[in-house]
Design a protein around this motif. Structure first.
Motif, short mmCIF file in Angstrom:
data_model
loop_
_atom_site.label_atom_id
_atom_site.label_comp_id
_atom_site.label_asym_id
_atom_site.label_seq_id
_atom_site.Cartn_x
_atom_site.Cartn_y
_atom_site.Cartn_z
N UNK A 217 -3.73 -5.11 -12.20
CA UNK A 217 -2.52 -5.15 -13.03
C UNK A 217 -1.24 -4.88 -12.24
N UNK A 218 -1.30 -3.93 -11.29
CA UNK A 218 -0.11 -3.65 -10.49
C UNK A 218 0.24 -4.84 -9.59
N UNK A 219 -0.78 -5.49 -9.04
CA UNK A 219 -0.52 -6.65 -8.20
C UNK A 219 0.04 -7.81 -9.01
N UNK B 275 -3.16 -11.72 -4.49
CA UNK B 275 -3.48 -10.72 -5.52
C UNK B 275 -4.88 -10.17 -5.33
N UNK B 276 -5.81 -11.06 -5.08
CA UNK B 276 -7.21 -10.64 -4.97
C UNK B 276 -7.53 -10.07 -3.59
N UNK B 277 -6.81 -10.52 -2.56
CA UNK B 277 -6.96 -9.88 -1.25
C UNK B 277 -6.53 -8.42 -1.32
N UNK B 278 -5.40 -8.19 -1.98
CA UNK B 278 -4.90 -6.82 -2.09
C UNK B 278 -5.83 -5.96 -2.94
N UNK C 133 0.84 -1.21 0.00
CA UNK C 133 0.00 0.00 0.00
C UNK C 133 0.87 1.26 0.00
N UNK C 134 1.99 1.21 0.71
CA UNK C 134 2.87 2.38 0.81
C UNK C 134 3.96 2.38 -0.26
N UNK C 135 3.87 1.46 -1.22
CA UNK C 135 4.73 1.52 -2.40
C UNK C 135 6.16 1.08 -2.20
N UNK C 136 6.43 0.18 -1.24
CA UNK C 136 7.82 -0.23 -1.04
C UNK C 136 8.01 -1.75 -1.06
#
Length: 392
Positions: free
Chosen positions: A329-331, A317-320, A297-300
């Motif tokens: 797509x990002x996941x 993937x789907x939890x996120x 979530x914080x991009x790291x």
């Protein structure tokens, strides 16, 4: 030619609907209109069409070799059975992680001897000359207090048996075991304190006095790896100072950074950062360290691996997406394109793009649960699962 129709095609930047994915021989040739005729058509039924997952860190194979502490099965049988399971989970490239430990305080595993590590590495190198289902790769984990690992690693790289190396330090008081209480609890759970002649205080003293591979030796191993296009990782980074040393060594990946601050620093210093997908399913680290979900979530956190539980990759993937509002797509990139880049195989793998290898998985939502329904490996349909309702 194979045509995949009626799917939601997940590319690095978007989800494409109402188009057909075309595969010829072992390559992706186009994403085009849906009226294309092909020798074989696969109906995705609205499922998600994704690149095959690339798992850069997994020791799942150990559970197939030793399903019980006293039951050992042949390595090749274990590898053949393991790849069947991995395939059904959407993993088409796996970096099997094998450790060269010096002591057994964190688990008494006969698989961590030179002889067994070499046997598995040779099997993985050889299996590609025969029939197999997925791409097997060898990840050599080097505990830096194992002085003998220096010569072993050099020999294995010279023989072309290694595809990734990582440096580990499980010394208590730093890294994963900054808390001595956590270390003691972990050692107890692994039955490492069964020898009553060695108290916990003596264990700590043992760590203070043990030898370690030098900076120069680690640097030589890292340089040797890069000369052979082998990626180098560091394990359980916990300080910026350690990251700076890793930069000097030429490390590419920070695996499982201990805190989010360390993960952010690693990300800012251009390391690929790896988190464990099981961490997301469990709602946090089983060792009390960084939350993978928070790091994403914080991009790291750039890459998700299965660590010890391959089922976690697809689920995470789907939890996120559903719980944390992340773009699918990002996941998906975190288990496909990003690991492909880190492992230097992105020219051929890791994304649905024209000209790349056709390692493709299709996932559907079954009773609110993501599940793989089709796997195409090297352009061939190798797995198809149809879920059904049955009346008694």
């Amino acid at each position: 030619m194979i045509a995949i129709k009626n799917g939601r095609i997940v590319t690095p930047n978007e989800i494409i609907e109402n188009k057909t994915l075309l595969i010829h021989k072992d390559r992706i040739i186009n994403i085009c209109n849906s009226d294309i005729k092909a020798k074989k058509t696969i109906n995705a039924h609205g499922g998600y069409v994704m690149p095959g997952f690339i798992d850069v860190h997994s020791d799942k194979i150990e559970q197939f070799i030793y399903p019980r502490p006293t039951a050992r099965f042949p390595f090749e049988l274990a590898l053949k059975e393991c790849e069947k399971e991995l395939l059904q989970l959407g993993i088409t490239t796996i970096y099997h992680s094998f450790s060269l430990y010096k002591d057994e305080l964190l688990g008494k595993s006969p698989l961590r001897t030179k002889e067994n590590v070499l046997e598995m590495a040779e099997l993985i190198a050889n299996i590609h000359k025969r029939r197999h289902l997925i791409h097997h790769r060898f990840h050599l984990r080097i505990e830096i207090d194992n002085i003998e690992a220096y010569d072993i690693a050099k020999e294995m790289m010279e023989r072309g048996l290694v595809h990734e190396i990582s440096f580990m330090d499980h010394t208590p008081g730093q890294g994963q075991y900054r808390s001595l209480e956590v270390y003691r609890d972990t050692v107890d759970k692994y039955h490492g304190m069964e020898n009553e002649a060695m108290t916990f205080e003596e264990v700590l003293e043992h760590h203070k006095e043990k030898g370690m591979l030098s900076f120069e030796q680690l640097k030589e191993l890292a340089d040797m790896a890069h000369e052979r296009n082998i990626t180098v990782a560091s394990h359980d980074d916990d300080t910026v100072e350690k990251l700076k040393i890793n930069q000097r060594l030429g490390v590419d990946i920070s695996e499982f950074p201990i805190t989010e601050d360390t993960a952010k620093a690693a990300h800012d210093m251009n390391f690929y950062t790896v988190a464990g997908a099981p961490n997301i399913l469990l709602g946090g680290s089983h060792s009390g360290n960084m939350s993978a979900a928070d790091a994403i979530v914080h991009g790291c956190a750039d890459i998700l691996c299965s660590d010890y539980f391959p089922q976690a990759i697809l689920q995470s993937l789907f939890i996120m997406r559903d719980k944390y509002g992340q773009s699918l797509p990002e996941m998906v990139k975190k288990v496909t394109l990003n690991p492909a880049k880190a492992m230097r195989i992105d020219k051929n793998y890791g994304s649905i793009e024209k000209g790349k290898k056709a390692d493709i998985v299709i996932a559907d939502i079954v009773d609110d649960y993501p599940a793989i329904t089709h796997v195409i490996a090297d352009g061939k349909l190798v797995s198809k699962i149809k879920y059904r309702r049955q009346t008694v």
